[in-house]
Design an enzyme around this catalytic site. Structure first.
Site, PDB file in Angstrom:
ATOM      1  N   GLU A  15       0.865  -1.165   0.000  1.00 10.51           N
ATOM      2  CA  GLU A  15       0.000   0.000   0.000  1.00 10.51           C
ATOM      3  C   GLU A  15       0.907   1.222   0.000  1.00 10.51           C
ATOM      4  O   GLU A  15       1.832   1.306   0.801  1.00 10.51           O
ATOM      5  CB  GLU A  15      -0.900  -0.026   1.259  1.00 10.51           C
ATOM      6  CG  GLU A  15      -2.173   0.776   1.126  1.00 10.51           C
ATOM      7  CD  GLU A  15      -1.901   2.264   1.099  1.00 10.51           C
ATOM      8  OE1 GLU A  15      -2.723   3.008   0.544  1.00 10.51           O
ATOM      9  OE2 GLU A  15      -0.858   2.683   1.618  1.00 10.51           O
ATOM     10  N   CYS A  62      -5.526   5.318   6.200  1.00 12.74           N
ATOM     11  CA  CYS A  62      -5.248   4.103   5.436  1.00 12.74           C
ATOM     12  C   CYS A  62      -6.510   3.407   4.970  1.00 12.74           C
ATOM     13  O   CYS A  62      -7.509   3.384   5.673  1.00 12.74           O
ATOM     14  CB  CYS A  62      -4.443   3.136   6.287  1.00 12.74           C
ATOM     15  SG  CYS A  62      -3.901   1.722   5.337  1.00 12.74           S
ATOM     16  N   CYS A  65      -5.528  -1.139   6.486  1.00  6.59           N
ATOM     17  CA  CYS A  65      -5.872  -1.394   7.895  1.00  6.59           C
ATOM     18  C   CYS A  65      -6.954  -0.392   8.249  1.00  6.59           C
ATOM     19  O   CYS A  65      -6.772   0.490   9.070  1.00  6.59           O
ATOM     20  CB  CYS A  65      -4.652  -1.223   8.780  1.00  6.59           C
ATOM     21  SG  CYS A  65      -3.877   0.386   8.655  1.00  6.59           S
ATOM     22  N   HIS A  69      -6.947   2.818  12.781  1.00 10.76           N
ATOM     23  CA  HIS A  69      -6.762   4.219  13.167  1.00 10.76           C
ATOM     24  C   HIS A  69      -8.013   4.770  13.841  1.00 10.76           C
ATOM     25  O   HIS A  69      -7.927   5.692  14.667  1.00 10.76           O
ATOM     26  CB  HIS A  69      -6.362   5.065  11.958  1.00 10.76           C
ATOM     27  CG  HIS A  69      -5.002   4.698  11.445  1.00 10.76           C
ATOM     28  ND1 HIS A  69      -3.842   5.057  12.103  1.00 10.76           N
ATOM     29  CD2 HIS A  69      -4.613   3.962  10.382  1.00 10.76           C
ATOM     30  CE1 HIS A  69      -2.803   4.569  11.437  1.00 10.76           C
ATOM     31  NE2 HIS A  69      -3.245   3.882  10.397  1.00 10.76           N
ATOM     32  N   ARG A 497       0.119  -4.580  10.964  1.00 17.46           N
ATOM     33  CA  ARG A 497       1.554  -4.388  10.693  1.00 17.46           C
ATOM     34  C   ARG A 497       2.364  -4.035  11.925  1.00 17.46           C
ATOM     35  O   ARG A 497       3.578  -3.848  11.823  1.00 17.46           O
ATOM     36  CB  ARG A 497       1.736  -3.341   9.599  1.00 17.46           C
ATOM     37  CG  ARG A 497       1.298  -3.869   8.265  1.00 17.46           C
ATOM     38  CD  ARG A 497       0.942  -2.792   7.259  1.00 17.46           C
ATOM     39  NE  ARG A 497       0.222  -3.413   6.164  1.00 17.46           N
ATOM     40  CZ  ARG A 497      -1.075  -3.785   6.238  1.00 17.46           C
ATOM     41  NH1 ARG A 497      -1.773  -3.547   7.327  1.00 17.46           N
ATOM     42  NH2 ARG A 497      -1.651  -4.405   5.235  1.00 17.46           N
ATOM     43  N   SER A 520       4.226   1.071  10.102  1.00 19.48           N
ATOM     44  CA  SER A 520       5.172   1.189   8.988  1.00 19.48           C
ATOM     45  C   SER A 520       6.084   2.408   9.159  1.00 19.48           C
ATOM     46  O   SER A 520       7.100   2.512   8.469  1.00 19.48           O
ATOM     47  CB  SER A 520       4.436   1.237   7.640  1.00 19.48           C
ATOM     48  OG  SER A 520       3.800  -0.007   7.404  1.00 19.48           O
ATOM     49  N   CYS A 564       3.049  -0.476   4.522  1.00 24.05           N
ATOM     50  CA  CYS A 564       1.932   0.406   4.187  1.00 24.05           C
ATOM     51  C   CYS A 564       2.435   1.829   4.295  1.00 24.05           C
ATOM     52  O   CYS A 564       2.623   2.338   5.399  1.00 24.05           O
ATOM     53  CB  CYS A 564       0.744   0.206   5.100  1.00 24.05           C
ATOM     54  SG  CYS A 564      -0.519   1.418   4.688  1.00 24.05           S
ATOM     55  N   CYS A 567      -0.016   4.689   5.630  1.00 27.30           N
ATOM     56  CA  CYS A 567       0.040   4.750   7.086  1.00 27.30           C
ATOM     57  C   CYS A 567       1.322   5.412   7.546  1.00 27.30           C
ATOM     58  O   CYS A 567       1.313   6.274   8.418  1.00 27.30           O
ATOM     59  CB  CYS A 567       0.003   3.342   7.674  1.00 27.30           C
ATOM     60  SG  CYS A 567      -1.649   2.721   7.928  1.00 27.30           S
TER      61      CYS A 567
HETATM   62 NI1  NFE Z   1      -2.015   1.224   6.306  1.00 30.32          NI
HETATM   63 FE1  NFE Z   1      -1.472   0.190   9.086  1.00 30.32          FE
HETATM   64  C1  NFE Z   1      -1.446  -1.492   9.691  1.00 30.32           C
HETATM   65  C2  NFE Z   1      -1.509   1.000  10.596  1.00 30.32           C
HETATM   66  S1  NFE Z   1       0.551   0.387   8.990  1.00 30.32           S
HETATM   67  S2  NFE Z   1      -1.760  -0.559   7.032  1.00 30.32           S
HETATM   68  O1  NFE Z   1      -1.465  -2.555   9.921  1.00 30.32           O
HETATM   69  O2  NFE Z   1      -1.586   1.574  11.495  1.00 30.32           O
HETATM   70  O3  NFE Z   1       1.736   0.532   9.089  1.00 30.32           O
END
Ligand code: NFE
Ligand code: MG
Length: 585
Positions: A15, A62, A65, A69, A497, A520, A564, A567
């Site tokens: 991503e 994101c 995932c 968030h 992640r 990430s 990702c 993210c």
């Molecule tokens: Ni956009 Fe996320 C996950 C978060 S990433 S995928 O899992 O928070 O690093």
């Protein structure tokens, strides 16, 4: 062979927009730079808003995932306001997070990572009868007949004969680094397709509890749904319920169906496939080792989220691959978690070499790099839109491997049994986990652990409902008039992640500062002021790259982290839209 710079930009099947520049000498990577080449700015957008709305904005960090968030955000605000939530809401959140985990991990394994190990074109050489025998020897998954594999092969052969490989275009097919026999490749191809249909089912759990997927709804103070079930319905299983947004018996039965599907697919397909494929690539249990420090915040509370003893996945740190000790960590202490921008396109008012704890964090964009598209990063100066988070100045890897190691090192019995049995099957020592294939296997193993745990949370939720306990939302602190003039809080979760937290400072009912430090970001961040490599960079060092024009080995290790970048920077570079490109200079 002399010295070369190999550029992979953008890395695909992730991503977001990630660029890797690797210095290669005599066929071995001697140094690498990881660069997030997109910038967004969610942290800035959140300033001045109602903290109860923050989750809806933060969730747009994101689209992979999609839920985590939202969770980190509502938890941050609840932490700031000391806002307790009902147990049903906790259980519903656990189920939603767990469904996201397994959905995301299966998608990563089949759609994003598998093609680093599976040569789909080789599947055209497979014998469907032998493929069925292989599949049946691995598990009792019903879609394993010779007829089924013949059908998948025919379909794929027609697709390939059309001259357009579509989703399978641009692979390094035929590269000698692919080791699976044609039958294993055909089996994996069939499961790639099955995994897509399975994901559609799993997404329903979010729709039941959060109204939709992706980006289900949340609410500060609980779960955004009422439970509407009559006692009679619980006894005779008849659907009953009022109100379009209430969860009724039909919805709860869908959730039970999804949990069964999750466990079935993990047990019959994902876990056996991982062990079978890993068995052909045992050398990758010694490659891509990385920094050797691991961090997990913990997840899946059985009581309040800040009751750390109640977390199914514990919080902790592992240093220097030493599994004898799990070190504690603190999310509020100013000197523990800090973000550095020494090599990032940001400035700090306190100077570029200082680290800042997220409560005092700053997001000042300061692009000093060349105008894209550029030939090379200036890796001596700033070279990424990703910051460099550190724990007590140390580089930390986060993610499934970190969580499995913390579970293992803290003596979690189910994890020990599962990890030891898997290693025994592969005839490998526990140190094999510190590797590219270790990361990939850990993702599968935790899917098993988390998928199994879902049934317990569901049963508990149903027991509460049977006992007449239907509360999902606590209205007590909803009104800002009940809030202190100033409050700050941290909301943590484990995202697929890795460790994720949001820090919020609220002043006079509005957001004064909002900082997200994302999995990430930890893993893909650039070097820090002390010159320490980020986890991706460290993991690439020492990797053999036999054919720099086909940098499959870079992809294997980078994909093992499941990057990702949306993210990671949560902050596009429209000019950067090109297909994977390898430059050898
Ligand atoms: Ni956009 Fe996320 C996950 C978060 S990433 S995928 O899992 O928070 O690093
Ligand atoms: Mg941030």
């Amino acid at each position: 062979m002399g010295k070369q710079t190999v550029v992979v930009d953008p890395v695909t099947r992730i991503e977001g927009h990630l660029r890797i520049e690797a210095e290669v000498k005599d066929g071995v990577i001697t140094g690498a730079s990881s660069s997030g080449t997109m910038v967004r700015g969610l942290e800035i957008i959140l300033q001045g808003r109602d903290p109860r709305d923050a989750w809806a904005f933060a969730q747009r960090i994101c689209g992979v995932c999609t839920l985590v968030h939202g969770i980190a955000s509502v938890r941050a605000v609840e932490d700031a306001l000391h806002y307790p939530i009902p147990q049903n809401a906790q259980l519903i959140r656990n189920l939603m997070i767990a469904a996201q985990f397994v959905h995301d991990h299966v998608m990563h394994f089949y759609q994003l990572h598998a093609l680093d190990w599976v040569d789909v074109l080789s599947a055209l050489q497979a014998d469907p009868v032998k493929t069925a025998a292989l599949a049946q020897s691995l598990s009792d998954y019903p879609r394993s007949s010779p007829g089924y594999f013949a059908e998948v092969k025919d379909k794929f052969a027609r697709f390939a004969a059309s001259g357009q490989l579509g989703i399978f275009a641009n692979g390094y097919w035929g590269n000698p680094a692919y080791k699976l026999p044609p039958e294993a490749n055909l089996m994996a191809l069939a499961h790639y397709l099955d995994a897509l249909a399975w994901q559609r089912e799993v997404a329903k759990l979010h729709a039941v509890f959060g109204g939709k997927n992706p980006h289900p709804n949340f609410v500060v103070g609980g779960a955004p749904t009422a439970i509407s079930v009559s006692p009679a319905a619980l006894h005779n299983g008849v659907a009953a319920g009022v109100g379009a947004t209430a969860v009724n018996m039909t919805g709860l039965e869908i959730v039970q169906h999804v949990i069964r599907e999750i466990r079935r697919f993990v047990d019959q397909v994902y876990l056996p496939d991982t062990l079978a494929i890993a068995g052909f690539y045992k050398d990758w249990f010694r490659k891509g080792e990385g920094v050797g420090n691991f961090l997990a915040y913990g997840e899946f509370p059985s009581r309040g989220i800040n009751d750390l003893d109640s977390l199914m996945i514990p919080r902790g740190i592992i240093l220097n691959r030493d599994l004898s000790t799990v070190h504690p960590l603190e999310l509020r202490a100013p000197d523990q978690i800090q973000e550095f921008v020494a090599h990032s396109w940001y400035s700090y008012t306190v100077g570029k070499d200082q680290g800042l704890h997220p409560f005092a964090g700053q997001t000042h964009l300061d692009y000093t790099g060349p105008k894209p598209p550029y030939a090379h990063l200036d890796s001596e100066a700033s070279y990424s839109w990703i910051k460099s988070p550190r724990w007590k100045g140390k580089v930390m890897e986060v993610g499934p491997l970190a969580r499995v190691l913390v579970l293992y090192a803290s003596g979690n019995q189910e994890t020990r049994t599962l990890v030891d049995a898997s290693l025994r099957k592969l005839d490998l020592p526990v140190q094999a986990l510190f590797s590219t294939m270790g990361r990939t296997a850990a993702r599968t193993l935790e899917s098993k652990i988390i998928g199994d745990a879902m049934q317990g949370w569901y049963d508990q939720l149903m027991a509460n409902i049977r006992a007449g306990e239907l509360e999902t939302f606590n209205p007590a602190l909803w009104e800002p008039s009940t809030w202190p003039a100033e409050a700050r809080g941290v909301g943590f979760t484990e995202a697929p992640r890795g460790a994720l937290a949001h820090w919020v400072v609220i002043k006079d009912g509005l957001i004064d500062n909002y900082q997200a430090v994302v999995p990430s970001t930890w893993n893909a961040g650039p070097r820090d002021a002390a010159g320490q490599d980020g986890p991706y960079e460290a993991a690439l060092k020492g990797t053999e790259l036999p054919d720099p024009a086909q940098p499959l080995e870079i992809l294997r290790t980078i994909h093992s982290f499941d990057p990702c970048i949306a993210c990671a920077v949560h902050l596009v570079d429209p000019a950067g839209e090109e297909l994977l490109q390898v430059k050898v200079c």
